[in-house]
Design a protein around this motif. Structure first.
Motif, PDB file in Angstrom:
ATOM      1  N   THR A  32       3.193  -1.013   7.657  1.00 32.46           N
ATOM      2  CA  THR A  32       4.614  -1.293   7.527  1.00 32.46           C
ATOM      3  C   THR A  32       5.296  -0.636   8.712  1.00 32.46           C
ATOM      4  N   LEU A  33       6.063  -1.404   9.473  1.00 32.30           N
ATOM      5  CA  LEU A  33       6.771  -0.853  10.624  1.00 32.30           C
ATOM      6  C   LEU A  33       8.184  -0.453  10.213  1.00 32.30           C
ATOM      7  N   PHE A  34       8.577   0.735  10.644  1.00 35.98           N
ATOM      8  CA  PHE A  34       9.903   1.257  10.354  1.00 35.98           C
ATOM      9  C   PHE A  34      10.676   1.436  11.654  1.00 35.98           C
ATOM     10  N   ASP A  67       0.796  -1.228   0.000  1.00 37.12           N
ATOM     11  CA  ASP A  67       0.000   0.000   0.000  1.00 37.12           C
ATOM     12  C   ASP A  67       0.829   1.278   0.000  1.00 37.12           C
ATOM     13  N   ILE A  68       2.160   1.138  -0.005  1.00 41.16           N
ATOM     14  CA  ILE A  68       3.021   2.320  -0.057  1.00 41.16           C
ATOM     15  C   ILE A  68       4.159   2.051  -1.043  1.00 41.16           C
ATOM     16  N   PRO A  69       4.725   3.102  -1.650  1.00 42.57           N
ATOM     17  CA  PRO A  69       5.895   2.907  -2.518  1.00 42.57           C
ATOM     18  C   PRO A  69       7.040   2.270  -1.745  1.00 42.57           C
ATOM     19  N   SER A  70       7.936   1.600  -2.469  1.00 42.62           N
ATOM     20  CA  SER A  70       9.061   0.938  -1.818  1.00 42.62           C
ATOM     21  C   SER A  70      10.306   1.109  -2.674  1.00 42.62           C
ATOM     22  N   SER A  71      11.394   0.531  -2.191  1.00 41.80           N
ATOM     23  CA  SER A  71      12.660   0.629  -2.921  1.00 41.80           C
ATOM     24  C   SER A  71      12.926  -0.614  -3.756  1.00 41.80           C
ATOM     25  N   THR A  72      11.901  -1.432  -4.011  1.00 37.46           N
ATOM     26  CA  THR A  72      12.106  -2.671  -4.756  1.00 37.46           C
ATOM     27  C   THR A  72      12.226  -2.399  -6.249  1.00 37.46           C
ATOM     28  N   PHE A  73      12.862  -3.327  -6.945  1.00 35.32           N
ATOM     29  CA  PHE A  73      13.025  -3.227  -8.392  1.00 35.32           C
ATOM     30  C   PHE A  73      11.659  -3.283  -9.080  1.00 35.32           C
ATOM     31  N   SER A  74      10.758  -4.132  -8.577  1.00 36.37           N
ATOM     32  CA  SER A  74       9.435  -4.247  -9.200  1.00 36.37           C
ATOM     33  C   SER A  74       8.637  -2.954  -9.029  1.00 36.37           C
ATOM     34  N   TRP A  75       8.785  -2.279  -7.894  1.00 35.27           N
ATOM     35  CA  TRP A  75       8.115  -0.979  -7.743  1.00 35.27           C
ATOM     36  C   TRP A  75       8.678  -0.002  -8.779  1.00 35.27           C
TER      37      TRP A  75
END
Length: 196
Positions: free
Chosen positions: A119-121, A48-56
């Motif tokens: 998502t916990l940070f 539900d939030i943007p991420s640093s993954t390659f697929s994102w």
């Protein structure tokens, strides 16, 4: 299309599962999810939030149908049971050979769908889980179970309970320590798979 193939570093309730990124474009077309169901993965999680993954990245900037696939657990070469990967191999082979999607409808009953609840940070170096950080992905915690602490900030499983995915307390401050998920139903709106 972009399939970012990985092996998970921990055990999981599911031999394989997908993490669908949250992008501004439509990376969740029904025909793409129908293909994913044909791979016989156990589950798909809807971030539900943007991420640093390659697929994102490829979904966000190239509008590809993108997903990260976790296929089995990391092991020495030859030690994973390749029979468990055969449905995924067959689905990808057929997709390539026919140059597109099969004419099939997405049947939600073919695969478990999870929505991201939180998502916990890591905010401070005092962050720690109250459970063993080595638990399998999709370990479920009933409502009210104490999950983590971070310098006085306490986290408890939400209404309906939550499953933990990718728990890792040893990340740098500001990075993700885990994703929390709940099973969900989906709906299709404007040719896009969405959580109900």
């Amino acid at each position: 299309m972009h399939l970012d193939l990985h092996s998970a570093i921990r055990k999981s309730k599911y031999f394989g599962f997908g993490v669908s990124p949250s992008c501004t474009g439509n990376v969740r077309k029904p025909e793409f999810f129908a293909f994913l169901a044909q791979t016989k993965l156990g589950a798909i999680t809807l971030s539900d939030i943007p991420s640093s993954t390659f697929s994102w990245y490829t979904g966000e900037f190239y509008e590809s149908q993108s997903i990260t696939l976790e296929l089995g657990k990391v092991a020495r070469f030859g030690e994973n049971d390749h029979k468990l990967l055969q449905p995924t191999f067959d689905a990808i082979s057929e997709l390539i050979s026919i140059d597109g999607y099969k004419d099939i409808e997405f049947d939600e009953s073919d695969i478990d769908i999870y929505k991201s609840t939180r998502t916990l940070f890591k905010k401070t170096n005092d962050f720690h889980f109250t459970f063993d950080a080595g638990v399998p992905n999709f370990t479920f915690f009933e409502k009210g179970i104490h999950l983590a602490s971070d310098n006085g900030q306490e986290y408890y499983a939400a209404e309906g309970g939550e499953a933990v995915v990718f728990p890792n307390p040893n990340v740098q401050i500001g990075h993700r320590t885990c994703m929390l998920m709940q099973p969900t139903q989906i709906k299709i709106v404007n040719n896009q798979v969405m959580k109900s």
